[in-house]
Design an enzyme around this catalytic site. Structure first.
Site, PDB file in Angstrom:
ATOM      1  N   SER A   1       0.749  -0.792   0.071  1.00 35.50           N
ATOM      2  CA  SER A   1       0.043   0.192  -0.170  1.00 35.50           C
ATOM      3  C   SER A   1       0.951   1.738  -0.233  1.00 35.50           C
ATOM      4  O   SER A   1       2.120   1.071   1.425  1.00 35.50           O
ATOM      5  CB  SER A   1      -1.155   0.426   1.154  1.00 35.50           C
ATOM      6  OG  SER A   1      -1.053   1.532   0.974  1.00 35.50           O
TER       7      SER A   1
ATOM      8  N   HIS B   1      -0.834  -0.595  -4.509  1.00 33.12           N
ATOM      9  CA  HIS B   1      -2.473  -0.591  -3.926  1.00 33.12           C
ATOM     10  C   HIS B   1      -2.540   0.758  -3.423  1.00 33.12           C
ATOM     11  O   HIS B   1      -1.451   1.416  -2.558  1.00 33.12           O
ATOM     12  CB  HIS B   1      -2.676  -1.179  -2.862  1.00 33.12           C
ATOM     13  CG  HIS B   1      -3.745  -1.223  -1.739  1.00 33.12           C
ATOM     14  ND1 HIS B   1      -5.064  -2.168  -1.989  1.00 33.12           N
ATOM     15  CD2 HIS B   1      -4.146  -0.597  -0.799  1.00 33.12           C
ATOM     16  CE1 HIS B   1      -5.620  -2.043  -1.527  1.00 33.12           C
ATOM     17  NE2 HIS B   1      -5.590  -0.295  -0.443  1.00 33.12           N
TER      18      HIS B   1
ATOM     19  N   ASP C   1      -4.500   3.821  -1.245  1.00 30.16           N
ATOM     20  CA  ASP C   1      -5.902   4.084  -0.351  1.00 30.16           C
ATOM     21  C   ASP C   1      -6.649   5.383  -0.951  1.00 30.16           C
ATOM     22  O   ASP C   1      -5.300   6.332  -1.245  1.00 30.16           O
ATOM     23  CB  ASP C   1      -5.389   3.556   0.512  1.00 30.16           C
ATOM     24  CG  ASP C   1      -4.927   2.796   0.298  1.00 30.16           C
ATOM     25  OD1 ASP C   1      -6.356   1.749   0.839  1.00 30.16           O
ATOM     26  OD2 ASP C   1      -3.933   1.709   1.316  1.00 30.16           O
TER      27      ASP C   1
ATOM     28  N   MET D   1      -9.096   8.336  -0.022  1.00 31.09           N
ATOM     29  CA  MET D   1      -9.972   8.367   0.782  1.00 31.09           C
ATOM     30  C   MET D   1     -11.005  10.065   1.008  1.00 31.09           C
ATOM     31  O   MET D   1      -9.728  11.333   0.344  1.00 31.09           O
ATOM     32  CB  MET D   1      -9.129   8.333   2.408  1.00 31.09           C
ATOM     33  CG  MET D   1      -8.219   7.151   2.747  1.00 31.09           C
ATOM     34  SD  MET D   1      -7.258   6.918   4.657  1.00 31.09           S
ATOM     35  CE  MET D   1      -6.973   5.432   3.861  1.00 31.09           C
TER      36      MET D   1
ATOM     37  N   HIS E   1      -8.526   1.704  -4.472  1.00 28.99           N
ATOM     38  CA  HIS E   1      -9.122   1.195  -3.076  1.00 28.99           C
ATOM     39  C   HIS E   1     -10.321   2.478  -3.115  1.00 28.99           C
ATOM     40  O   HIS E   1      -9.417   3.397  -2.350  1.00 28.99           O
ATOM     41  CB  HIS E   1      -7.946   0.788  -2.383  1.00 28.99           C
ATOM     42  CG  HIS E   1      -9.050   0.236  -0.907  1.00 28.99           C
ATOM     43  ND1 HIS E   1      -8.403   0.321   0.148  1.00 28.99           N
ATOM     44  CD2 HIS E   1     -11.148   0.721  -0.539  1.00 28.99           C
ATOM     45  CE1 HIS E   1      -9.427  -0.363   1.335  1.00 28.99           C
ATOM     46  NE2 HIS E   1     -10.865   0.134   0.043  1.00 28.99           N
TER      47      HIS E   1
ATOM     48  N   MET F   1     -12.263   4.783  -0.190  1.00 30.17           N
ATOM     49  CA  MET F   1     -12.722   4.833   0.840  1.00 30.17           C
ATOM     50  C   MET F   1     -13.407   6.108  -0.339  1.00 30.17           C
ATOM     51  O   MET F   1     -13.579   7.364   0.633  1.00 30.17           O
ATOM     52  CB  MET F   1     -11.902   4.920   1.832  1.00 30.17           C
ATOM     53  CG  MET F   1     -11.598   3.327   1.631  1.00 30.17           C
ATOM     54  SD  MET F   1      -9.601   3.164   2.330  1.00 30.17           S
ATOM     55  CE  MET F   1      -8.575   3.385   1.300  1.00 30.17           C
TER      56      MET F   1
ATOM     57  N   MET G   1     -11.599  -5.930   4.509  1.00 28.45           N
ATOM     58  CA  MET G   1     -11.265  -4.563   4.913  1.00 28.45           C
ATOM     59  C   MET G   1     -10.330  -6.155   6.893  1.00 28.45           C
ATOM     60  O   MET G   1     -11.818  -5.845   7.734  1.00 28.45           O
ATOM     61  CB  MET G   1     -11.626  -3.663   5.750  1.00 28.45           C
ATOM     62  CG  MET G   1     -12.055  -2.822   4.417  1.00 28.45           C
ATOM     63  SD  MET G   1     -10.514  -1.988   3.752  1.00 28.45           S
ATOM     64  CE  MET G   1      -9.115  -1.845   5.053  1.00 28.45           C
TER      65      MET G   1
ATOM     66  N   GLY H   1      -9.722   3.930   7.220  1.00 30.66           N
ATOM     67  CA  GLY H   1      -9.085   5.085   7.261  1.00 30.66           C
ATOM     68  C   GLY H   1      -7.654   5.318   7.694  1.00 30.66           C
ATOM     69  O   GLY H   1      -7.039   6.555   6.637  1.00 30.66           O
ATOM     70  N   PHE H   2      -6.872   4.127   8.255  1.00 34.10           N
ATOM     71  CA  PHE H   2      -5.541   4.771   8.289  1.00 34.10           C
ATOM     72  C   PHE H   2      -4.915   3.544   8.063  1.00 34.10           C
ATOM     73  O   PHE H   2      -5.581   2.074   7.957  1.00 34.10           O
ATOM     74  CB  PHE H   2      -5.817   5.286   9.592  1.00 34.10           C
ATOM     75  CG  PHE H   2      -6.464   6.545  10.280  1.00 34.10           C
ATOM     76  CD1 PHE H   2      -6.055   7.595  10.295  1.00 34.10           C
ATOM     77  CD2 PHE H   2      -7.477   6.344  10.693  1.00 34.10           C
ATOM     78  CE1 PHE H   2      -6.241   9.173  10.358  1.00 34.10           C
ATOM     79  CE2 PHE H   2      -8.546   7.559  10.571  1.00 34.10           C
ATOM     80  CZ  PHE H   2      -8.005   8.339  10.924  1.00 34.10           C
ATOM     81  N   GLY H   3      -3.000   3.679   7.669  1.00 34.07           N
ATOM     82  CA  GLY H   3      -1.997   2.211   7.189  1.00 34.07           C
ATOM     83  C   GLY H   3      -1.646   2.357   9.287  1.00 34.07           C
ATOM     84  O   GLY H   3      -2.372   3.537  10.268  1.00 34.07           O
ATOM     85  N   GLY H   4      -1.060   1.344   9.281  1.00 32.80           N
ATOM     86  CA  GLY H   4      -0.753   0.937  11.013  1.00 32.80           C
ATOM     87  C   GLY H   4      -1.223   0.487  12.513  1.00 32.80           C
ATOM     88  O   GLY H   4      -0.850   0.765  12.919  1.00 32.80           O
TER      89      GLY H   4
ATOM     90  N   ASP I   1      -6.717  -6.701   3.425  1.00 39.02           N
ATOM     91  CA  ASP I   1      -6.201  -4.933   3.675  1.00 39.02           C
ATOM     92  C   ASP I   1      -6.148  -4.903   4.896  1.00 39.02           C
ATOM     93  O   ASP I   1      -7.840  -4.429   5.374  1.00 39.02           O
ATOM     94  CB  ASP I   1      -6.804  -3.948   2.831  1.00 39.02           C
ATOM     95  CG  ASP I   1      -6.511  -2.875   3.195  1.00 39.02           C
ATOM     96  OD1 ASP I   1      -5.358  -2.264   2.819  1.00 39.02           O
ATOM     97  OD2 ASP I   1      -6.511  -2.131   2.124  1.00 39.02           O
ATOM     98  N   GLY I   2      -5.541  -4.409   5.384  1.00 39.52           N
ATOM     99  CA  GLY I   2      -4.841  -3.791   7.160  1.00 39.52           C
ATOM    100  C   GLY I   2      -4.748  -4.849   8.189  1.00 39.52           C
ATOM    101  O   GLY I   2      -4.593  -5.352   8.197  1.00 39.52           O
ATOM    102  N   GLY I   3      -3.584  -4.283   8.541  1.00 41.88           N
ATOM    103  CA  GLY I   3      -2.465  -4.820   9.779  1.00 41.88           C
ATOM    104  C   GLY I   3      -1.804  -6.606   9.139  1.00 41.88           C
ATOM    105  O   GLY I   3      -1.709  -7.244  10.026  1.00 41.88           O
TER     106      GLY I   3
ATOM    107  N   GLY J   1       1.238  -2.462   3.896  1.00 44.75           N
ATOM    108  CA  GLY J   1       1.475  -1.438   3.829  1.00 44.75           C
ATOM    109  C   GLY J   1       2.539  -0.802   4.759  1.00 44.75           C
ATOM    110  O   GLY J   1       3.756  -0.712   4.211  1.00 44.75           O
TER     111      GLY J   1
HETATM  112  C1  DX5 Z   1      -6.252   1.358   5.411  1.00 40.13           C
HETATM  113  C2  DX5 Z   1      -6.225   1.255   3.643  1.00 40.13           C
HETATM  114  C3  DX5 Z   1      -5.271  -0.055   3.951  1.00 40.13           C
HETATM  115  C4  DX5 Z   1      -3.438   1.016   4.233  1.00 40.13           C
HETATM  116  C5  DX5 Z   1      -3.144  -0.778   5.416  1.00 40.13           C
HETATM  117  O1  DX5 Z   1      -7.860   2.048   5.225  1.00 40.13           O
HETATM  118  O2  DX5 Z   1      -7.613   1.082   3.001  1.00 40.13           O
HETATM  119  O3  DX5 Z   1      -5.005   0.011   2.344  1.00 40.13           O
HETATM  120  O4  DX5 Z   1      -2.951   1.103   2.974  1.00 40.13           O
HETATM  121  O5  DX5 Z   1      -1.955  -0.386   5.794  1.00 40.13           O
HETATM  122  P1  DX5 Z   1      -1.800  -1.263   6.655  1.00 40.13           P
HETATM  123  O6  DX5 Z   1      -0.872  -2.181   6.302  1.00 40.13           O
HETATM  124  O7  DX5 Z   1      -0.456  -0.411   7.501  1.00 40.13           O
HETATM  125  O8  DX5 Z   1      -2.563  -1.879   8.008  1.00 40.13           O
HETATM  126 ZN    ZN Z   2      -6.570   0.498   0.967  1.00 40.17          ZN
END
Ligand code: DX5
Ligand code: ZN
Length: 216
Positions: free
Chosen positions: A8, A33, A35, A37, A66, A68, A137, A142-145, A175-177, A197
Site C-alpha cells: 500500500s 495498492h 488508497d 480517501m 481502493h 474509500m 477490510m 481510514g488509516f494505515g498502521g 487489507d489492513g494490519g 502498507g
Molecule cells: C486502510 C487502507 C489500507 C492501509 C493498509 O484504510 O485501506 O490499504 O493502507 O495499511 P497497513 O498495512 O499499514 O495496515
Molecule cells: Zn486499502
C-alpha cells in the site's frame, strides 16, 4: 495460484514517490495498492488524482485502486483514465452495487468490492459472480498502521466457501494490519492477495520484506 502481494503506497514516503515506485517495480510486489480517501466515507483524506497520476507515470505493475469514498460512481471513468487495473468500491458506499460494477467493467477495469469489518460476507451471495476481487477490510478503513482484526480469518473462510458454492472466480484480498505473523494463516484460509502498507514501508529493507511475504 501463488498469492499476490500488493504493497500500500499510503505508507510510502510521499516526498520520494518516484524512488518508492521504482523499489516496487524491482521487487516481487504484484500490484500497487492505492488508497483514495475522501474524509467523508472515512475519517481521513489521503491523496487524489494528481498524486495517482504521478504514481502511474512510474509504476510498471497493475494499479489496484481502493476507493474509500461516498458515491464512487462519479469517478469511475476518471480512474479508468488514470490506468487503474482494479477499481474497488465499498459495499457500504454503493446503493446500486450491481450498476457500479457493470460500469467499472465497461470502462475496462476489474471490479472490486470492499467490505468493512462489520459487514458479513453473505451479503455478497447474489452478486459474487460479478465481482473480480473482494477486499476484506481487516482494520477499520481510514488509516494505515492499525492492528489486524482476528475475526477476518472466519470471514475469509466463509467467503471462500461462498465463491466455491457459486462457481465464481473471485479473488480474496486482505487489507489492513498484514504482517509476517498472519500472512501464512490468511493464505491457508483462502486469501489470494495480501495488501501490506506499514509492514513493508516501515521495515529496514522493503524489497526483502516483500520477498519474505511472498514466500510465506
Ligand atoms: C486502510 C487502507 C489500507 C492501509 C493498509 O484504510 O485501506 O490499504 O493502507 O495499511 P497497513 O498495512 O499499514 O495496515
Ligand atoms: Zn486499502
Amino acid at each position: 495460484m501463488k498469492k499476490l502481494i500488493a504493497p500500500s503506497v499510503l505508507a510510502a514516503d510521499f516526498a520520494n514517490l518516484q524512488r518508492d515506485s521504482e523499489m516496487l517495480n524491482k521487487s516481487e510486489a504484484d500490484w500497487f495498492h492505492i488508497d483514495i480517501m475522501d474524509g467523508v466515507f472515512v475519517p481521513n483524506i489521503s491523496f487524489g488524482m494528481p498524486v495517482l497520476k504521478t504514481i502511474g507515470e512510474h509504476a510498471k505493475k497493475p494499479l489496484d485502486v481502493h476507493l474509500m469514498i461516498v458515491d464512487p460512481d462519479r469517478y469511475i471513468e476518471t480512474f479508468a483514465d488514470l490506468n487503474a487495473a482494479v477499481l474497488t468500491v465499498h459495499y457500504e458506499a454503493c446503493t446500486h452495487l450491481h450498476r457500479s460494477l457493470q460500469k467499472i467493467k465497461s470502462c475496462g477495469m476489474k471490479a472490486g468490492v470492499a467490505l468493512n469489518p462489520h459487514t458479513p460476507v453473505h451479503l455478497l451471495s447474489d452478486i459474487i459472480q460479478d465481482i473480480d476481487v473482494v477486499c476484506l477490510m481487516s482494520v477499520n478503513p481510514g488509516f494505515g498502521g492499525q492492528s489486524f482484526i482476528e475475526n477476518t480469518y472466519a470471514k475469509v473462510k466463509a467467503l471462500k466457501q461462498l465463491i466455491i458454492e457459486k462457481g465464481a472466480s473471485t479473488l480474496i484480498e486482505i487489507d489492513g494490519g498484514v504482517t509476517d505473523q498472519n500472512a501464512k494463516a490468511l493464505t491457508d484460509a483462502g486469501a489470494d492477495v495480501l495488501v501490506a502498507g506499514s509492514f513493508v514501508f516501515k521495515s529496514d529493507n522493503p524489497t526483502e520484506t516483500i520477498a519474505r511475504l511472498k514466500a510465506l
